[in-house]
Design an enzyme around this catalytic site. Structure first.
Site, PDB file in Angstrom:
ATOM      1  N   THR A 178       0.850  -1.188   0.000  1.00  0.00           N
ATOM      2  CA  THR A 178       0.000   0.000   0.000  1.00  0.00           C
ATOM      3  C   THR A 178       0.882   1.234   0.000  1.00  0.00           C
ATOM      4  O   THR A 178       2.107   1.129   0.105  1.00  0.00           O
ATOM      5  CB  THR A 178      -0.953  -0.015   1.211  1.00  0.00           C
ATOM      6  OG1 THR A 178      -1.827   1.109   1.122  1.00  0.00           O
ATOM      7  CG2 THR A 178      -0.195   0.041   2.516  1.00  0.00           C
ATOM      8  N   LYS A 422      -7.585  23.893   5.263  1.00  0.00           N
ATOM      9  CA  LYS A 422      -7.700  24.742   6.443  1.00  0.00           C
ATOM     10  C   LYS A 422      -7.880  26.179   5.985  1.00  0.00           C
ATOM     11  O   LYS A 422      -6.991  26.773   5.399  1.00  0.00           O
ATOM     12  CB  LYS A 422      -6.462  24.603   7.325  1.00  0.00           C
ATOM     13  CG  LYS A 422      -6.767  24.897   8.763  1.00  0.00           C
ATOM     14  CD  LYS A 422      -5.849  24.150   9.702  1.00  0.00           C
ATOM     15  CE  LYS A 422      -6.429  24.202  11.106  1.00  0.00           C
ATOM     16  NZ  LYS A 422      -5.494  23.766  12.103  1.00  0.00           N
TER      17      LYS A 422
HETATM   18  P1  ADP Z   1      -4.423   3.694  -0.582  1.00  0.00           P
HETATM   19  O1  ADP Z   1      -3.860   4.425   0.599  1.00  0.00           O
HETATM   20  O2  ADP Z   1      -3.425   3.350  -1.635  1.00  0.00           O
HETATM   21  O3  ADP Z   1      -5.693   4.310  -1.118  1.00  0.00           O
HETATM   22  P2  ADP Z   1      -6.028   1.664   0.714  1.00  0.00           P
HETATM   23  O4  ADP Z   1      -6.851   1.031  -0.321  1.00  0.00           O
HETATM   24  O5  ADP Z   1      -5.519   0.842   1.812  1.00  0.00           O
HETATM   25  O6  ADP Z   1      -4.801   2.277   0.000  1.00  0.00           O
HETATM   26  O7  ADP Z   1      -6.845   2.901   1.218  1.00  0.00           O
HETATM   27  C1  ADP Z   1      -7.244   3.123   2.530  1.00  0.00           C
HETATM   28  C2  ADP Z   1      -7.821   4.502   2.626  1.00  0.00           C
HETATM   29  O8  ADP Z   1      -8.970   4.639   1.788  1.00  0.00           O
HETATM   30  C3  ADP Z   1      -8.314   4.881   3.980  1.00  0.00           C
HETATM   31  O9  ADP Z   1      -7.253   5.296   4.820  1.00  0.00           O
HETATM   32  C4  ADP Z   1      -9.267   6.031   3.659  1.00  0.00           C
HETATM   33  O10 ADP Z   1      -8.591   7.258   3.470  1.00  0.00           O
HETATM   34  C5  ADP Z   1      -9.852   5.612   2.342  1.00  0.00           C
HETATM   35  N1  ADP Z   1     -11.170   5.015   2.560  1.00  0.00           N
HETATM   36  C6  ADP Z   1     -11.505   3.714   2.564  1.00  0.00           C
HETATM   37  N2  ADP Z   1     -12.821   3.563   2.782  1.00  0.00           N
HETATM   38  C7  ADP Z   1     -13.352   4.788   2.934  1.00  0.00           C
HETATM   39  C8  ADP Z   1     -14.658   5.302   3.200  1.00  0.00           C
HETATM   40  N3  ADP Z   1     -15.712   4.507   3.328  1.00  0.00           N
HETATM   41  N4  ADP Z   1     -14.803   6.639   3.319  1.00  0.00           N
HETATM   42  C9  ADP Z   1     -13.751   7.461   3.182  1.00  0.00           C
HETATM   43  N5  ADP Z   1     -12.505   7.045   2.931  1.00  0.00           N
HETATM   44  C10 ADP Z   1     -12.300   5.731   2.802  1.00  0.00           C
END
Ligand code: ADP
Length: 525
Positions: A178, A422
């Site tokens: 990731t 911000k």
């Molecule tokens: P990447 O950081 O490459 O996108 P991930 O797929 O692990 O990898 O992403 C996780 C991130 O996706 C979370 O930290 C969050 O910021 C975002 N995320 C996941 N689900 C949601 C959601 N339901 N609402 C808002 N953000 C989300």
């Protein structure tokens, strides 16, 4: 005193045993564009055994990494079962990463074998020379690749049972990379135990309540955080799996949902947005078999959830998670839209807290805003052979997500820490503005980024994709009824599409870069 209960190992092998035993009559269906390939789980389990023999023959006899470079298919599922169960480690490569990142990841994980779909060979071929540890490539389907093995030929020569070893539940089973906070991608290594416990959680009624009556369509790629745990949970529940292959367009997906009577399907909001638009344009679309659509990866606009429910009877349930959290950590069941638009309630097993400046833990009062931290048996405590001390805080994972937590465990995220705006010392939630904008009938996509402003420090710039007609003044007026006046963007940019990340999320960093390079045409109201 100690209990009388054994430390019975929680392993993926036990899920494989369910597939070959009591759920042997459930099936995996792979869509091939003009029809389907079907296999009962009994046959899938036999393929897993054959694959394990084939991999053993190629020198995989310990915890070596076996990578996949594949679409969602029965063959990918066979690897999901065989590789961890033989004691090796499954490394799902994200086919949409940049070549340099893929090379970095394969070298960092020291992948020894790559299983690749024939249609993806052209993407992989130019990288292989730089993937220093890869010794063998197995191709599924027909493609020219020097020195590669043919998947079917290998399997056809192998016995269809395998003496699966006894494994330590804490041993590595699978890994996924990731983005982390800075620098190179970071590896998360799942254990048998974490995958098993995560599956149990997915199967609970507070999560997806999977059962053997379900037919599950993972649209989310199997390289995106284990397809959100849907494959392993389906084996545990005895749910059948419907795999979309490389056919991820709404036209194909709606057909598969209707023809295969899919009951549960997971995908990011962009995909459901496509499906909704397609369904509105085509009268014969039938989504009535769907009982539950877990959706996340980025915030799901309320307008999308409402439209799917009201127009098609599809219940979209908002969920949040990360590669680091296996990924499911929260899911938003509830009777009111107020609860359903939150990211959801923390699942049993996952603990959360909101942390403010100076690592001060803030109250769970649904008011205090800070960074969300989580911990639990399927939340990683470190990255693989990489330091990212900023991500870990005394046993807690700093999620990089900003929001609030209610006394009843519901998480509401307002932004990613790197996306917060911000303005005059006050936070503006880009996610709230985006969701409100995407409720306008002419808005297909909206992404809001912070841009520097002499007077306020930062102000929101709304980048929107329009279908039909609507100008900035109209959109601003539309927002005025939905968000506080001081948050209304005065800067607007009409773009053709919001750039996306490798898993289909809005790539706001790319938008910021485009803005920095002066590539966005801006209208100021
Ligand atoms: P990447 O950081 O490459 O996108 P991930 O797929 O692990 O990898 O992403 C996780 C991130 O996706 C979370 O930290 C969050 O910021 C975002 N995320 C996941 N689900 C949601 C959601 N339901 N609402 C808002 N953000 C989300």
């Amino acid at each position: 005193m100690l209990s009388t209960m054994p430390d019975f190992p929680l392993t993926i092998t036990s899920l494989l045993r369910l597939a070959e035993g009591q759920f042997s009559d459930r099936e995996v269906v792979t869509y091939i564009g003009d029809g389907y390939r079907r296999q009962p789980y009994a046959e899938l389990a036999r393929d897993a055994a054959r694959l394990a023999h084939a991999l053993r023959g190629l020198g995989i006899d310990g915890d070596q990494r076996v990578a996949t470079f594949m679409w969602n298919s029965a063959e990918h599922l066979a690897a999901y079962l065989a590789v961890p169960s033989m004691g090796a480690v499954l490394h799902t490569l994200n086919i949409r990463l940049f070549p340099e990142q893929l090379v970095y990841i394969a070298n960092h994980a020291e992948d020894q074998v790559v299983i690749v779909d024939a249609s993806l060979v052209p993407l992989l071929r130019p990288l292989l020379d730089d993937m220093k540890t890869v010794k063998h490539v197995i191709v599924v389907g027909e493609a020219e690749l020097d020195g590669a093995y043919d998947y079917r030929e290998l399997l056809d020569q192998a016995p269809d049972t395998f003496d699966w070893p006894e494994l330590d539940e804490r041993a590595a089973a699978a890994m996924c990379y990731t983005s982390g906070t800075t620098g190179n991608p970071k590896g998360v290594v799942y254990s048998h135990r974490s995958a098993y416990l995560h599956s149990m959680s997915v199967c609970t009624a507070n999560a997806m309540g999977l059962s053997s009556a379900d037919r599950v369509l993972p649209i989310v790629p199997m390289f995106h955080a284990n397809a959100w745990g849907l494959p392993y949970a389906s084996f545990m529940a005895g749910a059948s799996l419907v795999m979309p292959g490389r056919f991820l367009q709404a036209e194909h997906l709606t057909r598969v949902i209707a023809e295969e009577k899919v009951t549960v399907s997971g995908a990011v909001p962009t995909i459901w947005g496509d499906i909704l638009r397609y369904a509105r344009q085509h009268e014969d679309v039938d989504l009535s078999s769907l009982r539950l659509v877990p959706c996340g990866g980025s915030a799901v606009p309320e307008s999308l959830m409402r439209a799917l429910q009201e127009e098609y009877g599809v219940r979209v349930v908002h969920a949040w998670g990360m590669t680091e959290t296996s990924p499911l950590a929260t899911i938003a069941h509830g009777d009111s839209w107020e609860l359903r638009v939150t990211q959801g309630r923390l699942l049993a097993g996952v603990e959360g807290r909101i942390v403010g400046d100076g690592d001060r833990v803030l109250p769970n009062d649904d008011v205090a805003v800070g960074e969300l931290e989580v911990r639990g048996p399927w939340v990683t405590g470190a990255y693989y052979l990489d330091e990212d001390p900023l991500k870990f805080n005394d046993g807690w994972l700093r999620t990089g997500d900003v929001g609030r937590l209610s006394a009843h465990g519901f998480v509401t995220l307002t932004d990613r820490a790197k996306d917060v705006i911000k303005s005059g010392g006050e936070w503006i939630s880009s996610v709230e503005l985006e969701n409100a904008l995407m409720g306008h009938p002419a808005v297909v996509e909206a992404a809001v980024i912070g841009v520097s402003d002499e007077r306020w420090g930062e102000r929101p710039l709304a980048c929107v994709v329009i279908e039909g007609t609507a100008d900035a003044a109209e959109l601003r007026e539309f927002l005025a009824d939905r968000v506080p006046r001081w948050q209304l963007p005065e800067r607007w940019s009409f773009i053709e599409a919001v750039p996306k990340t490798s898993v289909g999320k809005f790539a706001k960093r790319e938008l910021r870069d485009m803005h920095a390079r002066g590539e966005l045409q801006i209208i100021t109201l």
